[in-house]
Scaffold this active site. Sequence first.
Site, PDB file in Angstrom:
ATOM      1  N   ILE A   1     -29.765 113.064 119.865  1.00 29.69           N
ATOM      2  CA  ILE A   1     -31.138 112.928 120.543  1.00 29.69           C
ATOM      3  C   ILE A   1     -31.641 112.054 119.630  1.00 29.69           C
ATOM      4  CG2 ILE A   1     -33.221 114.874 120.351  1.00 29.69           C
ATOM      5  CD1 ILE A   1     -31.080 116.496 119.988  1.00 29.69           C
ATOM      6  N   PHE A   2     -32.517 111.268 120.373  1.00 32.86           N
ATOM      7  CA  PHE A   2     -33.545 109.993 119.925  1.00 32.86           C
ATOM      8  C   PHE A   2     -34.337 110.155 119.344  1.00 32.86           C
ATOM      9  CE2 PHE A   2     -35.802 105.751 120.526  1.00 32.86           C
ATOM     10  CZ  PHE A   2     -35.399 105.051 118.601  1.00 32.86           C
ATOM     11  N   GLY A   3     -34.740 109.990 118.366  1.00 35.50           N
ATOM     12  CA  GLY A   3     -36.488 110.532 117.598  1.00 35.50           C
ATOM     13  C   GLY A   3     -36.754 109.448 117.937  1.00 35.50           C
ATOM     14  N   TYR A   4     -38.732 108.726 118.066  1.00 38.20           N
ATOM     15  CA  TYR A   4     -38.954 107.422 117.797  1.00 38.20           C
ATOM     16  C   TYR A   4     -40.571 107.660 117.132  1.00 38.20           C
ATOM     17  CZ  TYR A   4     -40.859 109.083 122.072  1.00 38.20           C
ATOM     18  OH  TYR A   4     -41.847 109.234 123.382  1.00 38.20           O
ATOM     19  N   GLY A   5     -40.581 109.243 116.681  1.00 40.93           N
ATOM     20  CA  GLY A   5     -42.281 109.645 116.494  1.00 40.93           C
ATOM     21  C   GLY A   5     -42.535 110.716 115.196  1.00 40.93           C
ATOM     22  N   SER A   6     -42.532 111.399 115.303  1.00 43.55           N
ATOM     23  CA  SER A   6     -42.475 112.831 114.301  1.00 43.55           C
ATOM     24  C   SER A   6     -41.035 113.262 113.725  1.00 43.55           C
ATOM     25  CB  SER A   6     -43.632 113.645 114.287  1.00 43.55           C
ATOM     26  OG  SER A   6     -43.025 114.443 115.754  1.00 43.55           O
TER      27      SER A   6
ATOM     28  N   GLU B   1     -41.941 119.148 122.000  1.00 44.09           N
ATOM     29  CA  GLU B   1     -42.351 118.181 123.513  1.00 44.09           C
ATOM     30  C   GLU B   1     -42.418 118.819 124.052  1.00 44.09           C
ATOM     31  OE1 GLU B   1     -41.553 115.553 121.311  1.00 44.09           O
ATOM     32  OE2 GLU B   1     -41.004 116.857 119.538  1.00 44.09           O
TER      33      GLU B   1
HETATM   34  C1  SIN Z   1     -45.455 116.521 115.074  1.00 42.18           C
HETATM   35  O1  SIN Z   1     -46.735 115.941 115.408  1.00 42.18           O
HETATM   36  O2  SIN Z   1     -46.096 117.138 113.978  1.00 42.18           O
HETATM   37  C2  SIN Z   1     -45.269 117.105 116.111  1.00 42.18           C
HETATM   38  C3  SIN Z   1     -45.198 117.268 117.228  1.00 42.18           C
HETATM   39  C4  SIN Z   1     -44.403 116.133 118.213  1.00 42.18           C
HETATM   40  O3  SIN Z   1     -42.622 115.884 117.960  1.00 42.18           O
HETATM   41  O4  SIN Z   1     -44.348 115.338 118.925  1.00 42.18           O
END
Ligand code: SIN
Length: 193
Positions: free
Chosen positions: A15-20, A95
Amino acid sequence: MKPQDVLAGRGSLWIFGYGSLVWKPDFKYRRSEVGHVKGYKRRFWHGDNFHRGDDDLPGRVVTLIEERDQCTWGVAFEVTGAQVAESLKYLDVREAVRGGYVTKVVEFHPRGGHGPPVPALVYIATPDNPTYLGPASPDDIAARIVACRGKTGHNVEYLLRLAEFMRASCPEVDDAHLFSIEVAALARLSVLL
Ligand code: SIN
């Protein structure tokens, strides 16, 4: 069939995360790798009316925009066994239901030769989402971020933690969009203090 069903069938899912997700995955995973996806730029163009804003004033959070010759850095998490179903259930609420993101499959490139590229699930917000905000100047984006708070926290926290992640984990990458918004937000905050 949804992208996550295709990938989850393999018994191991990235799972790729690029934000929080880069600083707060909040699900169990086997391992994580810093790296990038090609053909996408990260932009504060999505509107968030749950985590970092509300219906009256949606916060500004990141999404990925397709663009040749661009790449976006973040973290990919590998989940295996029971973690696959658990993480997908958790992320569907965080999400998709609350964040307005849809899923897609991208090719994740781990940094520094830490293995070959792998297909990874990513959550992306598209312009047809009702809370999508689209392009604006760094200062306008910063003004909105400084003004917004949601159920998960202040929009400024989201911005500063993402910028901090990039400085700490990808110091060689100049993310001009992210850092220009950070500078504009800090300038606005310094006037308030
Ligand atoms: C967050 O804003 O901390 C969680 C929201 C998200 O994962 O998009």
